[in-house]
Design a protein around this motif. Structure first.
Motif, short mmCIF file in Angstrom:
data_model
loop_
_atom_site.label_atom_id
_atom_site.label_comp_id
_atom_site.label_asym_id
_atom_site.label_seq_id
_atom_site.Cartn_x
_atom_site.Cartn_y
_atom_site.Cartn_z
N LYS A 51 16.98 0.83 -2.33
CA LYS A 51 16.03 0.93 -3.44
C LYS A 51 15.66 -0.45 -3.97
O LYS A 51 14.50 -0.73 -4.31
CB LYS A 51 16.61 1.80 -4.54
N LYS A 52 16.67 -1.32 -4.07
CA LYS A 52 16.38 -2.67 -4.56
C LYS A 52 15.46 -3.43 -3.61
O LYS A 52 14.56 -4.15 -4.03
CB LYS A 52 17.68 -3.43 -4.76
N GLU A 53 15.71 -3.26 -2.31
CA GLU A 53 14.84 -3.93 -1.34
C GLU A 53 13.40 -3.42 -1.44
O GLU A 53 12.44 -4.20 -1.40
CB GLU A 53 15.38 -3.69 0.07
N SER A 54 13.25 -2.11 -1.55
CA SER A 54 11.89 -1.56 -1.66
C SER A 54 11.22 -1.98 -2.96
O SER A 54 10.02 -2.29 -2.98
CB SER A 54 11.94 -0.03 -1.56
N SER A 55 11.96 -2.01 -4.05
CA SER A 55 11.35 -2.44 -5.32
C SER A 55 11.01 -3.93 -5.29
O SER A 55 9.98 -4.36 -5.84
CB SER A 55 12.31 -2.15 -6.48
N ARG A 56 11.85 -4.73 -4.64
CA ARG A 56 11.55 -6.15 -4.52
C ARG A 56 10.28 -6.37 -3.69
O ARG A 56 9.44 -7.21 -4.00
CB ARG A 56 12.73 -6.87 -3.88
N PHE A 57 10.11 -5.61 -2.62
CA PHE A 57 8.91 -5.72 -1.80
C PHE A 57 7.66 -5.29 -2.56
O PHE A 57 6.62 -5.94 -2.49
CB PHE A 57 9.09 -4.86 -0.54
N ALA A 58 7.79 -4.18 -3.31
CA ALA A 58 6.66 -3.73 -4.09
C ALA A 58 6.28 -4.74 -5.17
O ALA A 58 5.09 -4.99 -5.44
CB ALA A 58 6.97 -2.37 -4.73
N ARG A 59 7.30 -5.37 -5.78
CA ARG A 59 7.03 -6.37 -6.80
C ARG A 59 6.32 -7.59 -6.20
O ARG A 59 5.39 -8.14 -6.80
CB ARG A 59 8.33 -6.79 -7.46
N SER A 60 6.76 -8.00 -5.01
CA SER A 60 6.11 -9.15 -4.37
C SER A 60 4.67 -8.83 -3.99
O SER A 60 3.77 -9.67 -4.13
CB SER A 60 6.91 -9.58 -3.14
N VAL A 61 4.43 -7.61 -3.50
CA VAL A 61 3.07 -7.21 -3.17
C VAL A 61 2.20 -7.18 -4.43
O VAL A 61 1.05 -7.64 -4.43
CB VAL A 61 3.06 -5.84 -2.46
N LEU A 62 2.76 -6.65 -5.51
CA LEU A 62 2.01 -6.59 -6.76
C LEU A 62 1.71 -7.98 -7.30
O LEU A 62 0.61 -8.26 -7.76
CB LEU A 62 2.79 -5.78 -7.78
#
Length: 525
Positions: A51-62
């Motif tokens: 979950k942390k990896e996916s949220s980190r990726f989404a944050r970087s994309v955003l």
């Protein structure tokens, strides 16, 4: 391990090899019950990591998308701001071009007085430069200072009558404020550059946005660029109308330099349309000057608000009085009246000739030189060759013979003038001149090379007094009438030869019964 062999009656027999005990066993797998169980807290920790990896990726994309959007927005706002600033700077530059002393023409009119000249020398300089009073000066002043509104003006006159000097003197009186002046040219690209220089307009050639466009703003024709410049000038005139209280002034000098073709007529049409609209709205007063009549013929059919001003030679009384005063002030010479009359008889009231005569040491010698120069020019351009001309010069000699016939008609018209009336050049109506030379297309050429001049009233006369003197000397010399008649006869002969077809007969062919009659043979041909 090698296989064993067994002996038989027929030979050796290869025995099968026994399987290895370890290879014969099937692979064993741990049972479900014997597997190692993963603890529950390790599984939840693994899910939290995902979950942390996916949220980190989404944050970087955003974050990347936000930065890109902000950059694009900033770039768009910056480009829009630059566009607004560039348009404002274009209008400010055009507005600055109408301030006093911007253009080179204004510097010509202001420079000899405004820069480095002591106040006590100003009056002396004016007397030396403008020593002949002009009756048209007051009318030109009302045009230049904006007192005459609602019209645009067409100033026509012979070469050297002082049209440009009248305008420059009026510009000097108001300091060149609100005036843009330029010279016409036969090349539209050159005229486009001159118009841009006069009103300080770059035609968007310095616009940075054109670096990123597929089709740049300069990828067009000169007429479209001139139309863009006039649009910008109209915006500036609208902005300055309330602040100035009088219209701007656009002077286009020598519009006869435009070509008499489709492109030149299109340019004249654009300029006249703008002049009509601006004159009706008190935005810009356009002034055209010309030496030739064909521009007047092109403008007059569509003119509504056009005012025509004819600049003529100066009258004899004004010339003699001004010349006598000038020679007494700057040459300490008291010129006799008979010398002044002789000077006027040789050069007339043409300002360009009077300036040369007044500043020379020997006025009569200068007058003779001017007359000799005009006569040489006429003979070099329009002399006739007589009955010995070659047929290759037929078209050129038709032109020259027409010029001599018209010159002879002007000399004969001069002889019918009364000696008591004020001297002026003899005139012939334009339609009558075309009838005299039996051609309608040559008159414009004579006007173009300054042999004759056609004024705004469609009257044809010699271009100047020295040219009329050349007409008189040539047409009254001994043998001129016979030479002219021989030339005309030779031209008629060449024209008749060009219209005649020769038919050559050969001997008819022989037949057994004798020759074929000539009539029958010609019919077969």
């Amino acid at each position: 391990m090698p296989r064993p062999f067994q002996s038989t009656k027929r030979g050796w027999l290869l025995l099968p090899l026994a399987r290895h005990p370890t290879r014969s066993r099937p692979p064993s797998f741990p049972s479900q019950s014997s597997r190692k169980r993963v603890p529950q807290h390790d599984r939840s920790r693994h899910d939290d990591g995902l979950k942390k990896e996916s949220s980190r990726f989404a944050r970087s994309v955003l974050e990347g998308s936000t930065v890109a959007l902000i950059s694009l927005l900033g770039l768009g706002l910056g480009g829009y701001a630059y566009s607004l600033l560039y348009k404002k700077m274009v209008l400010d530059k055009i507005e600055n071009a109408f301030k006093a002393g911007y253009s080179s023409n204004e510097l010509v009119s202001l420079g000899r007085i405004a820069y480095g000249t002591r106040p006590d020398m100003i009056e002396k300089i004016l007397e030396r430069e403008n020593w002949v009073p002009r009756e048209e000066q007051s009318m030109i002043d009302t045009i230049i200072n904006g007192a005459m509104r609602g019209r645009y003006h067409f100033i026509i006159g012979e070469r050297g009558t002082g049209k440009r000097s009248l305008i420059l003197e009026s510009m000097r009186k108001i300091g060149g404020d609100g005036i843009a002046m330029l010279e016409a040219h036969n090349d539209l690209e050159v005229f486009r550059v001159r118009l841009g220089k006069a009103i300080d307009f770059e035609f968007h050639e310095d616009y940075i946005g054109s670096l990123f466009s597929i089709r740049g703003p300069r990828d067009s024709t000169p007429l479209l660029d001139i139309e863009r410049a006039l649009n910008k000038l109209e915006k500036v005139a609208l902005r300055l109308r309330k602040a100035r209280g009088r219209p701007l002034l656009l002077i286009i000098n020598n519009i006869h330099f435009f070509k008499d073709d489709e492109a030149g007529l299109g340019l004249l049409e654009i300029l006249q349309q703008r002049a009509e609209i601006w004159a009706g709205n008190d935005l810009v007063t356009v002034v055209f000057t010309s030496d030739e009549h064909w521009t007047f013929e092109r403008l007059i059919p569509h003119s509504t608000n056009m005012n025509v001003i004819s600049i003529r030679d100066i009258h004899k009384e004004t010339v003699t009085a001004a010349l006598k005063k000038y020679r007494a002030r700057f040459h300490n010479e008291d010129v006799p009246t008979n010398v002044l009359d002789e000077v006027f008889a040789k050069v007339g009231g043409r300002l360009i000739f009077l300036n040369q005569v007044a500043k020379s040491n020997d006025m009569l010698a200068t007058c003779k030189q001017i007359n000799r120069k005009e006569k040489t020019w006429l003979l070099n351009k329009c002399w006739i060759l007589g009955d010995s001309m070659d047929d290759d010069v037929e078209e050129q000699q038709k032109y020259c013979a027409a010029a001599m016939v018209l010159a002879r008609a002007l000399v004969l018209r001069e002889a019918s003038h009364s000696s008591t009336e004020e001297y002026k050049l003899p005139e012939i109506p334009l339609h009558e001149s075309r009838q005299i030379i039996t051609r309608a297309d040559y008159i414009q050429g004579f006007d173009h090379i300054n042999v004759v001049h056609i004024d705004a009233n469609s009257m044809v006369r010699a271009d100047s007094v020295p040219m009329q003197n050349a007409f008189r000397e040539i047409c009254t010399q001994e043998g001129f009438e016979e030479h002219l008649r021989a030339t005309l006869n030779r031209l008629d002969e060449l024209e008749s030869l060009s219209r005649t077809r020769e038919v050559a007969f050969r001997d008819p062919p022989q037949y057994e019964g004798g020759k074929v009659p000539v009539q029958t043979y010609c019919a077969k041909l």
